[in-house]
Design a protein around this motif. Sequence first.
Motif, PDB file in Angstrom:
ATOM      1  N   CYS A  41       0.825  -1.212   0.000  1.00  0.00           N
ATOM      2  CA  CYS A  41       0.000   0.000   0.000  1.00  0.00           C
ATOM      3  C   CYS A  41       0.861   1.264   0.000  1.00  0.00           C
ATOM      4  N   LEU A  45       0.635   4.271  -2.569  1.00  0.00           N
ATOM      5  CA  LEU A  45      -0.032   5.475  -2.064  1.00  0.00           C
ATOM      6  C   LEU A  45       0.920   6.532  -1.500  1.00  0.00           C
ATOM      7  N   ASP A  50      -3.505   6.754   4.462  1.00  0.00           N
ATOM      8  CA  ASP A  50      -4.194   6.074   3.363  1.00  0.00           C
ATOM      9  C   ASP A  50      -3.780   4.605   3.298  1.00  0.00           C
ATOM     10  N   SER A  87      -5.382  -0.150  -3.347  1.00  0.00           N
ATOM     11  CA  SER A  87      -4.536   1.057  -3.312  1.00  0.00           C
ATOM     12  C   SER A  87      -4.728   1.882  -4.573  1.00  0.00           C
ATOM     13  N   LYS A  90      -7.991   3.632  -4.365  1.00  0.00           N
ATOM     14  CA  LYS A  90      -7.901   4.764  -3.427  1.00  0.00           C
ATOM     15  C   LYS A  90      -7.145   5.926  -4.068  1.00  0.00           C
ATOM     16  N   LEU A  91      -6.078   5.632  -4.775  1.00  0.00           N
ATOM     17  CA  LEU A  91      -5.298   6.672  -5.435  1.00  0.00           C
ATOM     18  C   LEU A  91      -6.146   7.387  -6.485  1.00  0.00           C
TER      19      LEU A  91
END
Length: 193
Positions: A41, A45, A50, A87, A90-91
């Motif tokens: 992660c 990230l 995060d 990840s 999320k990015l």
Amino acid sequence: MSNKSVASLPNATLVDRFRKQDQSAFTELFRRHRELVYRVCMRILRHHQDAEDVVQETFDRLARSIDRFDRNRPLEPYLRTIAGNRSRTKLGRRRTSTNETISQDVAEIAISNRDDDPSQETQRILIREAIHRWLKTLPEDQATAFELVHQHGWPYQRVAEHLGHPVGTIKTWVHRNRLQLVRQLNGDHEASS
């Protein structure tokens, strides 16, 4: 079964035990593989909080999909895949959210002195769209630097370390792109007047 004896079990046995609702088996899987997932992660990230959030998401996903997992396969690649996918998601959300917030901030500034315009919300939308389009025209590192400085309030040094460029380069990019954005917004405003 004691924690000491659970710690000695292979992953496949822990998966089987967790499928039978043994929470200590899942706790051991988490303890054993948390650091591996965190490293995956962080590599994507580059942000501690995060990465921590995605570690939790990864193990939540593992818990929900444990019945579909083939216990004869190694667990580590499966966890790496989940962590990498979560990840990247999320990015992507972070970039989209950043673009929208920057757009909102600049839109507010751009229309703050335009009380004569009855369609301020329309203007905000148009400006946000223009900024979003403009950010897409920048090279990725320059867009990221601009977003990290203006949206996240990162200091130039941290942005430089994150992107692997000298501080002077980051300052130049952000300053030049800020001027370009203002010129573009002013040009768009004058063209629409």
